[in-house]
Design an enzyme around this catalytic site. Structure first.
Site, PDB file in Angstrom:
ATOM      1  N   ARG A 156      -9.775   1.044   8.463  1.00  0.00           N
ATOM      2  CA  ARG A 156      -9.555  -0.389   8.700  1.00  0.00           C
ATOM      3  C   ARG A 156     -10.701  -1.030   9.444  1.00  0.00           C
ATOM      4  O   ARG A 156     -10.685  -2.246   9.649  1.00  0.00           O
ATOM      5  CB  ARG A 156      -8.285  -0.598   9.518  1.00  0.00           C
ATOM      6  CG  ARG A 156      -7.089  -0.118   8.802  1.00  0.00           C
ATOM      7  CD  ARG A 156      -5.855  -0.744   9.376  1.00  0.00           C
ATOM      8  NE  ARG A 156      -4.736   0.021   8.909  1.00  0.00           N
ATOM      9  CZ  ARG A 156      -3.505  -0.401   8.912  1.00  0.00           C
ATOM     10  NH1 ARG A 156      -3.213  -1.579   9.381  1.00  0.00           N
ATOM     11  NH2 ARG A 156      -2.547   0.359   8.462  1.00  0.00           N
ATOM     12  N   LYS A 184       0.835  -1.216   0.000  1.00  0.00           N
ATOM     13  CA  LYS A 184       0.000   0.000   0.000  1.00  0.00           C
ATOM     14  C   LYS A 184       0.865   1.261   0.000  1.00  0.00           C
ATOM     15  O   LYS A 184       0.634   2.186  -0.763  1.00  0.00           O
ATOM     16  CB  LYS A 184      -0.941   0.013   1.224  1.00  0.00           C
ATOM     17  CG  LYS A 184      -1.912  -1.151   1.261  1.00  0.00           C
ATOM     18  CD  LYS A 184      -2.871  -1.062   2.438  1.00  0.00           C
ATOM     19  CE  LYS A 184      -2.201  -1.045   3.805  1.00  0.00           C
ATOM     20  NZ  LYS A 184      -1.463  -2.275   4.133  1.00  0.00           N
ATOM     21  N   ARG A 229       0.356  -8.861  13.216  1.00  0.00           N
ATOM     22  CA  ARG A 229      -0.336  -7.840  12.409  1.00  0.00           C
ATOM     23  C   ARG A 229      -1.127  -8.497  11.295  1.00  0.00           C
ATOM     24  O   ARG A 229      -2.261  -8.128  11.020  1.00  0.00           O
ATOM     25  CB  ARG A 229       0.681  -6.859  11.808  1.00  0.00           C
ATOM     26  CG  ARG A 229       1.242  -5.901  12.844  1.00  0.00           C
ATOM     27  CD  ARG A 229       2.521  -5.262  12.360  1.00  0.00           C
ATOM     28  NE  ARG A 229       2.365  -4.539  11.121  1.00  0.00           N
ATOM     29  CZ  ARG A 229       3.347  -4.335  10.246  1.00  0.00           C
ATOM     30  NH1 ARG A 229       4.551  -4.811  10.485  1.00  0.00           N
ATOM     31  NH2 ARG A 229       3.129  -3.664   9.151  1.00  0.00           N
ATOM     32  N   ARG A 262      11.570  -1.262  10.618  1.00  0.00           N
ATOM     33  CA  ARG A 262      10.519  -0.938  11.586  1.00  0.00           C
ATOM     34  C   ARG A 262      10.493  -1.984  12.692  1.00  0.00           C
ATOM     35  O   ARG A 262      10.640  -3.167  12.433  1.00  0.00           O
ATOM     36  CB  ARG A 262       9.146  -0.923  10.873  1.00  0.00           C
ATOM     37  CG  ARG A 262       8.817   0.411  10.282  1.00  0.00           C
ATOM     38  CD  ARG A 262       7.618   0.411   9.390  1.00  0.00           C
ATOM     39  NE  ARG A 262       6.410  -0.236   9.891  1.00  0.00           N
ATOM     40  CZ  ARG A 262       5.250  -0.230   9.242  1.00  0.00           C
ATOM     41  NH1 ARG A 262       5.158   0.415   8.082  1.00  0.00           N
ATOM     42  NH2 ARG A 262       4.200  -0.827   9.727  1.00  0.00           N
ATOM     43  N   ARG A 294      11.775  -5.590   4.719  1.00  0.00           N
ATOM     44  CA  ARG A 294      11.577  -4.171   4.383  1.00  0.00           C
ATOM     45  C   ARG A 294      12.618  -3.278   5.069  1.00  0.00           C
ATOM     46  O   ARG A 294      12.945  -3.451   6.241  1.00  0.00           O
ATOM     47  CB  ARG A 294      10.177  -3.733   4.811  1.00  0.00           C
ATOM     48  CG  ARG A 294       9.960  -2.236   4.679  1.00  0.00           C
ATOM     49  CD  ARG A 294       8.524  -1.843   4.775  1.00  0.00           C
ATOM     50  NE  ARG A 294       7.829  -2.350   5.927  1.00  0.00           N
ATOM     51  CZ  ARG A 294       6.523  -2.214   6.117  1.00  0.00           C
ATOM     52  NH1 ARG A 294       5.783  -1.604   5.224  1.00  0.00           N
ATOM     53  NH2 ARG A 294       5.958  -2.698   7.187  1.00  0.00           N
TER      54      ARG A 294
HETATM   55  P1  AP5 Z   1       4.829  -1.525   1.750  1.00  0.00           P
HETATM   56  O1  AP5 Z   1       4.491  -0.716   0.550  1.00  0.00           O
HETATM   57  O2  AP5 Z   1       5.610  -0.874   2.827  1.00  0.00           O
HETATM   58  O3  AP5 Z   1       3.504  -2.269   2.304  1.00  0.00           O
HETATM   59  P2  AP5 Z   1       2.285  -1.691   3.142  1.00  0.00           P
HETATM   60  O4  AP5 Z   1       1.065  -2.386   2.642  1.00  0.00           O
HETATM   61  O5  AP5 Z   1       2.278  -0.197   3.140  1.00  0.00           O
HETATM   62  O6  AP5 Z   1       2.694  -2.263   4.546  1.00  0.00           O
HETATM   63  P3  AP5 Z   1       2.612  -1.630   5.997  1.00  0.00           P
HETATM   64  O7  AP5 Z   1       3.292  -2.615   6.885  1.00  0.00           O
HETATM   65  O8  AP5 Z   1       3.132  -0.224   6.048  1.00  0.00           O
HETATM   66  O9  AP5 Z   1       1.110  -1.637   6.233  1.00  0.00           O
HETATM   67  P4  AP5 Z   1       0.442  -1.727   7.554  1.00  0.00           P
HETATM   68  O10 AP5 Z   1      -0.941  -1.561   7.110  1.00  0.00           O
HETATM   69  O11 AP5 Z   1       0.704  -2.899   8.408  1.00  0.00           O
HETATM   70  O12 AP5 Z   1       1.179  -0.636   8.441  1.00  0.00           O
HETATM   71  P5  AP5 Z   1       0.846   0.855   8.712  1.00  0.00           P
HETATM   72  O13 AP5 Z   1       2.119   1.581   8.608  1.00  0.00           O
HETATM   73  O14 AP5 Z   1      -0.326   1.303   7.944  1.00  0.00           O
HETATM   74  O15 AP5 Z   1       5.624  -2.834   1.212  1.00  0.00           O
HETATM   75  C1  AP5 Z   1       6.114  -3.803   2.123  1.00  0.00           C
HETATM   76  C2  AP5 Z   1       7.439  -4.378   1.581  1.00  0.00           C
HETATM   77  O16 AP5 Z   1       7.183  -5.057   0.328  1.00  0.00           O
HETATM   78  C3  AP5 Z   1       8.497  -3.307   1.259  1.00  0.00           C
HETATM   79  O17 AP5 Z   1       9.754  -3.848   1.570  1.00  0.00           O
HETATM   80  C4  AP5 Z   1       8.376  -3.087  -0.254  1.00  0.00           C
HETATM   81  O18 AP5 Z   1       9.594  -2.705  -0.832  1.00  0.00           O
HETATM   82  C5  AP5 Z   1       7.948  -4.482  -0.727  1.00  0.00           C
HETATM   83  N1  AP5 Z   1       7.070  -4.446  -1.891  1.00  0.00           N
HETATM   84  C6  AP5 Z   1       6.012  -3.598  -2.091  1.00  0.00           C
HETATM   85  N2  AP5 Z   1       5.409  -3.897  -3.245  1.00  0.00           N
HETATM   86  C7  AP5 Z   1       6.082  -4.955  -3.782  1.00  0.00           C
HETATM   87  C8  AP5 Z   1       5.932  -5.737  -4.980  1.00  0.00           C
HETATM   88  N3  AP5 Z   1       4.922  -5.482  -5.838  1.00  0.00           N
HETATM   89  N4  AP5 Z   1       6.778  -6.754  -5.189  1.00  0.00           N
HETATM   90  C9  AP5 Z   1       7.775  -7.039  -4.309  1.00  0.00           C
HETATM   91  N5  AP5 Z   1       7.993  -6.328  -3.162  1.00  0.00           N
HETATM   92  C10 AP5 Z   1       7.150  -5.301  -2.911  1.00  0.00           C
HETATM   93  O19 AP5 Z   1       0.373   0.758  10.243  1.00  0.00           O
HETATM   94  C11 AP5 Z   1       1.283   0.494  11.288  1.00  0.00           C
HETATM   95  C12 AP5 Z   1       0.519   0.341  12.587  1.00  0.00           C
HETATM   96  O20 AP5 Z   1      -0.193   1.558  12.881  1.00  0.00           O
HETATM   97  C13 AP5 Z   1      -0.552  -0.751  12.576  1.00  0.00           C
HETATM   98  O21 AP5 Z   1      -0.011  -2.000  12.959  1.00  0.00           O
HETATM   99  C14 AP5 Z   1      -1.560  -0.216  13.610  1.00  0.00           C
HETATM  100  O22 AP5 Z   1      -1.121  -0.491  14.933  1.00  0.00           O
HETATM  101  C15 AP5 Z   1      -1.494   1.276  13.401  1.00  0.00           C
HETATM  102  N6  AP5 Z   1      -2.499   1.775  12.455  1.00  0.00           N
HETATM  103  C16 AP5 Z   1      -2.267   2.315  11.223  1.00  0.00           C
HETATM  104  N7  AP5 Z   1      -3.421   2.678  10.641  1.00  0.00           N
HETATM  105  C17 AP5 Z   1      -4.410   2.380  11.520  1.00  0.00           C
HETATM  106  C18 AP5 Z   1      -5.820   2.507  11.478  1.00  0.00           C
HETATM  107  N8  AP5 Z   1      -6.460   3.004  10.412  1.00  0.00           N
HETATM  108  N9  AP5 Z   1      -6.535   2.087  12.565  1.00  0.00           N
HETATM  109  C19 AP5 Z   1      -5.914   1.573  13.643  1.00  0.00           C
HETATM  110  N10 AP5 Z   1      -4.575   1.414  13.737  1.00  0.00           N
HETATM  111  C20 AP5 Z   1      -3.823   1.823  12.681  1.00  0.00           C
END
Ligand code: AP5
Length: 221
Positions: free
Chosen positions: A88, A13, A171, A160, A127
């Site tokens: 979410r 994402k 997660r 991270r 990552r």
């Molecule tokens: P990346 O693009 O970083 O993936 P992502 O989907 O953004 O993953 P996140 O871990 O950031 O999502 P998340 O939803 O768990 O965390 P968030 O930060 O929102 O890609 C991942 C890896 O894959 C990278 O190494 C990249 O290079 C690689 N990659 C990408 N695309 C690829 C491809 N096509 N092919 C190969 N490799 C690829 O949230 C963190 C925390 O915050 C949560 O755990 C929660 O506690 C809290 N939080 C955030 N939002 C909310 C909410 N709305 N409500 C409640 N709690 C929340």
């Protein structure tokens, strides 16, 4: 245009949000980035959110909703935004619908990026991030040119805390989009499924093709 990126942790994402938001000139609103920033700055929100984030749990709705509503009210979000990681939960989805409606707006599309669990865990645990400019790398699939150094700004790459294998698994188990959330957008005719297992360019292509089909596509505005 107000776009929503849905999907389990690690499906790409954040990677796609940066590319698509830049192509379309949209504000990139990432709940995860905002929460990590609050934790790093030691704000009240950050102190409350940290305990949940460390365990791989969702931060309570009242905190995330207030944070996103505040961001949505800022000038840079008035010309359109791409939401990454929000909503979410159903409560968050309803709050976003209402916040947009108060501005006379509505979500354009909800783009659901999916991938298998083993691929997601491979992505999360490999990552690397640049804390200075936010660039995202993967040690195998998207490595930087020089190990540990950001291609874009020369910053030192870090991992991270919540990408440790135990927290990443937690997660993944707890944070898949709930069926009722997907249903919410499906019944509005706004849900599009995207195959997140393709390479980055192919995923971006499919996202842009899906956006092109929406009534608010740039050419037709
Ligand atoms: P990346 O693009 O970083 O993936 P992502 O989907 O953004 O993953 P996140 O871990 O950031 O999502 P998340 O939803 O768990 O965390 P968030 O930060 O929102 O890609 C991942 C890896 O894959 C990278 O190494 C990249 O290079 C690689 N990659 C990408 N695309 C690829 C491809 N096509 N092919 C190969 N490799 C690829 O949230 C963190 C925390 O915050 C949560 O755990 C929660 O506690 C809290 N939080 C955030 N939002 C909310 C909410 N709305 N409500 C409640 N709690 C929340």
């Amino acid at each position: 245009m107000y776009l929503i990126l849905l999907g389990p942790p690690g499906t790409g994402k954040g990677t796609q949000a940066k590319l698509v938001a830049e192509k379309l000139g949209l504000a990139h609103i990432s709940s995860g980035d905002m929460l990590r920033d609050a934790v790093q700055r030691g704000t009240d929100l950050g102190r409350q959110a940290k305990a949940y984030m460390d365990k791989g749990e969702l931060v309570p709705d009242e905190l995330t909703i207030a944070m996103i509503e505040e961001r949505l009210g800022q000038p840079h979000a008035q010309a359109g935004a791409l939401f990454d990681g929000f909503p979410r939960t159903m409560q968050q989805a309803k709050a976003l619908d209402q916040a947009l409606a108060r501005q006379g707006k509505a979500a354009t599309a909800a783009l659901h990026i999916a991938a298998r669990d083993d691929e997601i865990l491979r992505r999360l645990t490999g990552r690397w991030l640049c804390p200075s400019c936010g660039a995202i790398y993967h040690e195998h699939s998207l490595p930087p040119k020089a190990s540990g150094v950001c291609d874009q700004c020369g910053g030192t790459l870090t991992q991270r805390d919540d990408d440790r294998p135990d927290v990443a698994r937690a997660r993944l188990e707890r944070q898949r989009p709930a069926e009722e959330l997907l249903h919410h957008y499906r019944e509005q005719g706004k849900l599009v499924d995207i195959n997140g297992e393709q390479d980055v360019d192919a995923v971006t292509h499919d996202l842009m093709a899906a956006i092109e089909q929406t009534p608010a596509a740039p050419e037709r505005r």
